[in-house]
Structure formats: C-alpha cells, structure tokens
Design an enzyme around this catalytic site. Structure first.
Site, PDB file in Angstrom:
ATOM      1  N   LYS A 182      -4.467   6.006  -7.731  1.00 29.61           N
ATOM      2  CA  LYS A 182      -3.800   6.952  -8.611  1.00 29.61           C
ATOM      3  C   LYS A 182      -3.317   6.135  -9.808  1.00 29.61           C
ATOM      4  O   LYS A 182      -2.383   5.353  -9.716  1.00 29.61           O
ATOM      5  CB  LYS A 182      -2.642   7.642  -7.890  1.00 29.61           C
ATOM      6  CG  LYS A 182      -2.057   8.838  -8.633  1.00 29.61           C
ATOM      7  CD  LYS A 182      -0.990   8.407  -9.606  1.00 29.61           C
ATOM      8  CE  LYS A 182      -0.344   9.607 -10.290  1.00 29.61           C
ATOM      9  NZ  LYS A 182       0.578   9.180 -11.378  1.00 29.61           N
ATOM     10  N   GLU A 263       7.024  -1.068  -2.642  1.00 24.96           N
ATOM     11  CA  GLU A 263       7.956  -2.026  -3.238  1.00 24.96           C
ATOM     12  C   GLU A 263       8.797  -1.246  -4.240  1.00 24.96           C
ATOM     13  O   GLU A 263       8.263  -0.641  -5.164  1.00 24.96           O
ATOM     14  CB  GLU A 263       7.203  -3.158  -3.940  1.00 24.96           C
ATOM     15  CG  GLU A 263       8.137  -4.199  -4.532  1.00 24.96           C
ATOM     16  CD  GLU A 263       7.502  -4.961  -5.667  1.00 24.96           C
ATOM     17  OE1 GLU A 263       8.170  -5.121  -6.713  1.00 24.96           O
ATOM     18  OE2 GLU A 263       6.335  -5.367  -5.522  1.00 24.96           O
ATOM     19  N   CYS A 300      10.261  -6.869 -11.333  1.00 23.99           N
ATOM     20  CA  CYS A 300      10.949  -6.516 -10.088  1.00 23.99           C
ATOM     21  C   CYS A 300      11.783  -7.677  -9.563  1.00 23.99           C
ATOM     22  O   CYS A 300      12.631  -7.489  -8.692  1.00 23.99           O
ATOM     23  CB  CYS A 300       9.943  -6.064  -9.046  1.00 23.99           C
ATOM     24  SG  CYS A 300       8.494  -7.123  -8.905  1.00 23.99           S
TER      25      CYS A 300
END
Length: 526
Positions: A182, A263, A300
């Site tokens: 996606k 995550e 992140c």
C-alpha cells in the site's frame, strides 16, 4: 515512467478516482494525477499473490537471492529520475535521498546473502531412534516456512528505505512471501518508479507475477480493506501510533487474526550521566542539537527526551543546547499534515504550565517549515503528566531535571516502550550506568553509549524495535537480517518418506546449508 498506475502484478491499471502529491516546499500539486486503488484492486492483487505463493515459496535459496539482487540493480537502474522525483515529493535534499537509495539497495542485497546462507530456515533434524527404551523416537525434521502473502505499508519519512522496496518488503520477499504494498500517498511518483522496478525484476527472474503488487491511494479504507483480506497473512507497517493500532484492531477482528508488525511512536531518551556531563557538557549539547534537527527531526529515532541530574552542569548543557538550536535554520517537513501535527505538539508543550521553553530554532521562510524547539521540566512534573512524554514528530525535545539518581531511575522505569535509549558516560559513570541498564533494557530495543540514536545500521545484530508503543510486538525487529523471522513459521515433519521430505531437511542436504542434527550444528558443506 510515471503514469499514475496501480500495478497488479505485471498489469498496470488506471482508476477513475485520482489524487495528486504535493511539493511540501511550495505547496504546489505535482503531476501526474494518480489512480487510487479500491476494493476491486485489493481483491485482484491478493488473489494474484495467493496464486503465486506456492511456487514462490518453493524456489531454491539461490534463485530467490538472485531475484533480490536483480531487484536491487533495477532500482539503481532507474537513475537520477528517482532522486529528482523524491526530492520534489518530500522536500528532502539530494544527498539524503542518494544515501537512502544506497541503503535500500543494500538491504535487498543483505537479504539476498541471508537467503543463500540458509540459517533463516533453522533446519533441524532429530533422526529416528528405533531402539530407544522405553519408547522409540520417531524421525523428526523441522524447518521454517513462509507465512503467505504479506501487506506492507509505505512510510512517509523514508520514501525509499521504509517504503515500497524497504525493509519490510525485502525481508518478506526473502522469507518467500509475496508482497502487496500500500503506497504512501505523500510520494506516489517515487513509489511507482520503485514498484515498476520490482515488477520488472519479478518478470526477468521468471517468477509468478503475483509475487509483487503495488496499490497507491490516500484513503484509510484502502489499508483497512487490504489488512482485512483473508489471503493476507501478516502486515508490516511504519507510521503513527493511531494508524498502527487501527490496523492491529482490524487484523485482530478477522475470522483468522494475523500478526501486525507495526513500528509506531518513540521519543528515544538520552541519559546524561554526571561525569560525562561535567567533562563535556557543551560538546554534548552541540552534537545533541545536530541529531535533533537532522532531517527536520523526522526520524523514528529522534532524541525527543533528555534526562539528567539537576545542577550547574545540566544548566550549562541546556544553555549550550539552546544557543546551538537558535543558530540552526528551519527545514521543510515531509507533508503539510506532518507540519501541522508538529506545530500542534510544540504548541502544547510551549503552553504547558509546567514546561519552560528553552529555545527555538531560526524562523522559517517557506511553506511547511519546522522550527526546532527545546523545552525543560522537572522529573516530578514529567511523572505527573504522561502527556509530556508524547512523541512530537519533528525537531522537538524536552529536558527532564532529576533531583537525584533515585528520581532518575523512577523516570526511566516509568517510560513507555522505546526504540532506543542513549547513555552518555565517562568511566566514572559506569557503576551508576550499571544500575540503570536493566531498567532501560526493559523499555527499549537498542541501547547505545556515547553516540546519538539517529542512524540505524542495517546489520545482523541490529534491533529496530522495542516494547509497546514503539512496536506492536517487542520480540521483533524491522531492520537487519533478523527481520526475516517475522514472516516465517516452524513446521515439523514426522516420519515422512524420503521422497516427501523438503530439500532443506533431506538427508542429501541438496541446498548445502548449515543444519542442526541431533542437537549438534552441522556446518554448510559449501
């Protein structure tokens, strides 16, 4: 070539529903308009992936490794068109994107070598013991097998390394799982270029077309439909906590629940131990700000929390960090939505009664500019209000002042799960650090000393994961060779005729891999 297509295996399709990406530096729409995949495209891609699975799962390690190498070269062969388009869609500089392309290619090649080497199969044989008393032992053979088709969600902050051909895709393909991606709507042109390269590698390697499909789109419904499809067996996701948990709920509500390896959020605490702070506080402040503001803080592993003992040395660190931050310029964020969320998070901290604004970075002079922010509060206030530990995605961090080591330990013990923790130590700090390390190990996936968390090495020993909410499954990693284990499951074969035993665990060891026989490791004959 970019024409806004949906890629169902080797077939390019168009839809009537279209969307465009935006240049975050200018706010202008980019051409062309892209097809938005719907339920029909999801059904077609998943059906093709399911049909491709038996044949793809059965190919030899050498052939699968060769396919991954071919995909890596196909991405390189796109050339500068890929970098230029990614720059337009993300606002990221050329050097950063060229480095990310190298990392993306490197990940695919790493998994090619992992697949060929064979340890991921965990081939284990316990030969029959017909004369054992009081009961004989049957012939037992175990190996890992791929789960089946995997859904992968492209991430916004890494348009290459955590996206269409990123670590989730590379590790799932390495495990023998077809992948349905996606694509992230922020960089669909970049995604289509990479997707076409992978599809070309599938074709040139003589593999079933359903090994890879690409579904662009901007709706949450698309992702939900993909995860709910009964032919999908696992999900890889990098993004927000809200997005990840939404997918977890969909996967758990299925008639056959499946794992979602998400995550999500992390503020990556940095602990300044006293001797290190006293010896090199100003230098630490400068390097901290460099890590904080790298890439507009859109990592992140960004250091969003600093913990230290209150006193003159921490005062000096905070003052030096504030001065360094004031000297930094603003940077374009990835999307208008990410910029708006950053401004909201920074505004909440700036308006909090228990928080002091230490400094802001240089003012922005364009659209969607991140202006760095540094705040401070006391450990007492931090512990009293969990909102102070929320992730602000971007170049924002908060310093927590602790009265003593007992309060510092309390702050660490109260943290949510994190991807990383950093300790800044000198030799005199090692005894104190030894007391804190067990607390950190329960809260994070990676602990590093005297460095900065921004930067994740793609290697065998790497763990890019951590307890919730850093990830939805603390037992796994999304970076490094261990990532392949997410998409495998063990199967035991008992007393099968020799002609039916899989090659990896047959007596002839046709694949030439290392195996464990009757508890003893037998090295590869190659």
């Amino acid at each position: 070539m970019i024409d806004g297509s949906i890629l169902i295996g080797a077939e390019a399709r168009q839809s009537d529903t279209r969307f465009t990406s935006v240049d975050p530096a200018t706010g202008e729409a980019l051409q062309p308009a892209f097809s938005s995949a719907g339920a029909e495209a999801v059904d077609a891609a998943c059906a093709l992936a399911e049909a491709a699975f038996p044949a793809y799962a059965a190919i030899t390690p050498e052939r699968r490794g060769a396919f991954l190498d071919t995909a890596a070269q196909a991405i390189l062969d796109i050339g500068d068109e890929l970098i230029v388009r990614a720059m337009q869609e993300t606002g990221l500089p050329r050097a950063r994107l060229e480095g990310e392309r190298a990392r993306t290619v490197g990940q695919l090649r790493l998994f090619a070598s992992v697949v060929r080497q064979g340890d991921w199969l965990d081939a284990t044989i316990d030969p029959a013991l017909p004369d054992r008393q009081p009961l004989p032992r049957p012939d037992l053979r175990r190996m890992n097998l791929p789960l089946g088709p995997v859904a992968v969600f492209g991430a916004s902050n890494f348009p290459l390394a955590f996206s269409v051909a990123g670590g989730d895709t590379a590790s799932a393909l390495a495990a023998g799982c077809p992948v349905v991606v996606k694509g992230h709507p922020a960089h669909p042109g970049t995604g289509e270029l990479v997707a076409r390269a992978i599809a070309a590698a599938v074709a040139s390697s003589g593999l079933p077309a359903g090994v890879f499909s690409y579904l662009p789109g901007e709706t949450n419904a698309l992702g939900g439909t993909l995860v709910a499809d009964p032919r999908i067996n696992a999900v890889g996701f990098t993004g927000s906590r809200g997005g990840g948990l939404a997918l977890v709920r969909i996967a758990a509500a299925r008639a056959e629940p499946i794992p979602v390896y998400a995550e999500m959020s992390s503020i990556n605490p940095v602990i300044l131990f006293p001797a290190a702070l006293a010896a090199r506080g100003p230098a630490l402040a400068t390097s901290f700000v460099a890590s904080l503001t790298m890439g507009a803080g859109q990592f992140c592993t960004n250091p969003g929390l600093v913990i230290g003992l209150d006193g003159p040395d921490l005062d000096a660190f905070v003052a030096a960090a504030g001065q360094a931050l004031q000297g930094t310029g603003s940077a374009t964020m990835l999307t208008p939505g990410i910029h708006a969320a950053f401004e909201k998070g920074v505004g909440a901290l700036a308006g909090h009664d228990a928080v002091r604004t230490v400094a802001r970075g240089g003012p922005g002079d364009g659209a969607n500019q991140a202006v760095g922010a540094l705040f401070e509060t006391s450990a007492e206030q931090f512990l009293a209000d969990s909102a102070l530990g929320n992730e602000v995605f971007g170049s924002s961090s908060i310093v927590v002042r602790c009265r003593d080591t007992a309060e510092l330990a309390k702050v660490v013990a109260g943290l949510e799960g994190q991807l990383t923790a950093t300790i800044q130590i000198d030799p005199a700090d090692e005894a104190a650090a030894a007391e804190i390390l067990p607390l950190l190990a329960r809260r994070v996936g990676r602990i590093l000393a005297n460095g900065w968390p921004t930067g994740v090495e793609v290697a065998h020993a790497m763990v890019h994961g951590g307890p919730f909410p850093a990830t939805s499954d603390s037992r796994t990693t999304s970076v490094g060779s261990k990532a392949i284990e997410r998409f495998l499951r063990p199967v035991c074969f008992q007393n099968l005729p020799a002609s039916l035993i899989p090659a990896a665990i047959g007596d002839a060891n046709e694949w030439g891999i290392a195996r464990r026989i009757d508890g003893q490791r037998e090295e590869s004959p190659n």
